[in-house]
Enzyme design. Structure first.
Site, short mmCIF file in Angstrom:
data_model
loop_
_atom_site.label_atom_id
_atom_site.label_comp_id
_atom_site.label_asym_id
_atom_site.label_seq_id
_atom_site.Cartn_x
_atom_site.Cartn_y
_atom_site.Cartn_z
NE ARG A 1 -2.66 0.43 3.65
CZ ARG A 1 -3.61 0.02 4.69
NH1 ARG A 1 -4.94 0.42 4.41
NH2 ARG A 1 -2.86 0.96 5.81
CB THR B 1 -2.77 7.03 -2.37
OG1 THR B 1 -1.49 6.17 -2.69
CG2 THR B 1 -2.06 8.24 -3.63
CG ASP C 1 2.46 -3.30 9.33
OD1 ASP C 1 2.78 -4.74 8.50
OD2 ASP C 1 2.76 -2.30 8.40
CG ASP D 1 6.43 -4.34 9.81
OD1 ASP D 1 7.02 -4.18 8.81
OD2 ASP D 1 5.46 -2.20 10.17
C1 PRP Z 1 -1.15 -5.12 3.90
C2 PRP Z 1 -1.65 -5.90 4.31
C3 PRP Z 1 -2.66 -5.81 3.33
C4 PRP Z 1 -2.68 -4.49 3.38
C5 PRP Z 1 -4.86 -4.46 3.62
O1 PRP Z 1 -0.07 -5.24 3.74
O2 PRP Z 1 -1.25 -7.68 4.64
O3 PRP Z 1 -2.00 -6.29 1.83
O4 PRP Z 1 -1.96 -4.18 3.90
O5 PRP Z 1 -4.93 -2.83 3.23
P1 PRP Z 1 -5.72 -2.39 2.22
O6 PRP Z 1 -6.78 -3.88 2.40
O7 PRP Z 1 -6.04 -1.30 2.87
O8 PRP Z 1 -5.37 -3.03 0.53
P2 PRP Z 1 1.45 -3.60 3.47
O9 PRP Z 1 0.72 -2.83 1.99
O10 PRP Z 1 1.41 -3.28 4.20
O11 PRP Z 1 2.30 -4.98 2.89
P3 PRP Z 1 2.89 -6.12 4.14
O12 PRP Z 1 2.43 -7.23 3.02
O13 PRP Z 1 4.24 -6.20 2.58
O14 PRP Z 1 3.54 -4.86 5.06
N1 URA Z 2 -2.52 -3.66 6.86
C1 URA Z 2 -2.01 -3.87 8.13
O1 URA Z 2 -0.49 -4.66 8.07
N2 URA Z 2 -2.76 -3.46 9.14
C2 URA Z 2 -3.50 -2.97 9.02
O2 URA Z 2 -4.17 -2.63 9.95
C3 URA Z 2 -3.87 -2.47 8.14
C4 URA Z 2 -3.78 -2.82 6.74
#
Ligand code: PRP
Ligand code: URA
Length: 209
Positions: A104, A108, A200, A203
């Protein structure tokens, strides 16, 4: 309109309470995400087709049911969805695995695609899309749009925690995709994080913060 299956099973809710805790270690978080995925898989595969076959037990002939329908593929949304893969493969070891890399954009909140590799025969498989978090729904919706471009028609989405906004977005964009989720929380905060959520997920699974 798609169905939203919320898991109220005590084992799932208990494990969820531990991964929500900010003091839970990376090791335990990772193990529990995998365990919850296994438990969710059990219910999300309840409608798989079976056929009756003849087997010979040590005592004599028996009629038994084995899986007969389309084969499965699981598609984790990187990174965090990776944490759910092993838990699913424990129960469905012959499933093939596709990967979609999305992150994400922090400003945005729109998903940005950086990787994709699908099994060649994915169009002939039922697909379970995996991601612990369904926040705005942007990532799940984009991933599923992409998977549909391969010709997949039977897709389910498995999440641990969602926000009402993400559920609404998914139901609007993909009314044909049922959602299997362990909890639907209150809302999103100004940064697009689920409140109270678990922080997160990527993480916490990979120990990157
Ligand atoms: C997180 C999560 C989803 C997304 C959810 O990933 O694992 O993929 O955010 O958010 P959304 O419903 O608003 O799209 P992130 O973008 O943090 O990437 P990561 O898994 O690599 O940490
Ligand atoms: N992605 C995450 O990992 N946690 C949240 O709460 C939202 C998006």
């Amino acid at each position: 309109m798609s169905q939203v299956h919320i898991y109220d099973h005590p084992l799932i809710q208990h494990k969820l309470s531990i991964i929500r805790d900010k003091n839970t270690s990376v090791k335990e978080f990772r193990e529990l995400v995998s365990e919850i995925a296994s438990l969710m898989c059990y219910e999300a595969t309840r409608d798989l087709q079976t056929e009756v076959i003849d087997v010979e037990t040590p005592i004599g002939p028996a009629k038994a049911r084995h899986l007969s329908g389309k084969k499965l593929a699981v598609v984790p949304i990187l990174r965090a969805g990776l944490g759910m893969v092993d838990g699913i493969l424990k129960l469905v070891p012959s499933a093939k695995v596709g990967h979609i890399g999305l992150f994400r954009d922090p400003k945005t909140l729109e998903p940005v695609k950086y990787y994709c590799k699908m099994p060649n025969d994915i169009a002939n498989r039922d697909v379970l899309v995996l991601d612990p978090m369904l926040a705005t729904g942007g990532s799940a919706s984009a991933a599923i749009t992409f998977i549909k471009e391969y010709g997949c028609r039977h897709i389910k989405l498995l999440n641990l925690i969602g926000a009402p906004e993400g559920i609404a977005r998914m139901q609007q964009d993909h009314p044909d995709v049922d959602i299997y989720i362990a909890a639907v929380d209150e809302k999103l905060n100004d940064h697009g994080y689920i409140v109270p959520g678990l922080g997160d997920a990527g993480d916490r699974i990979f120990g990157t913060k």
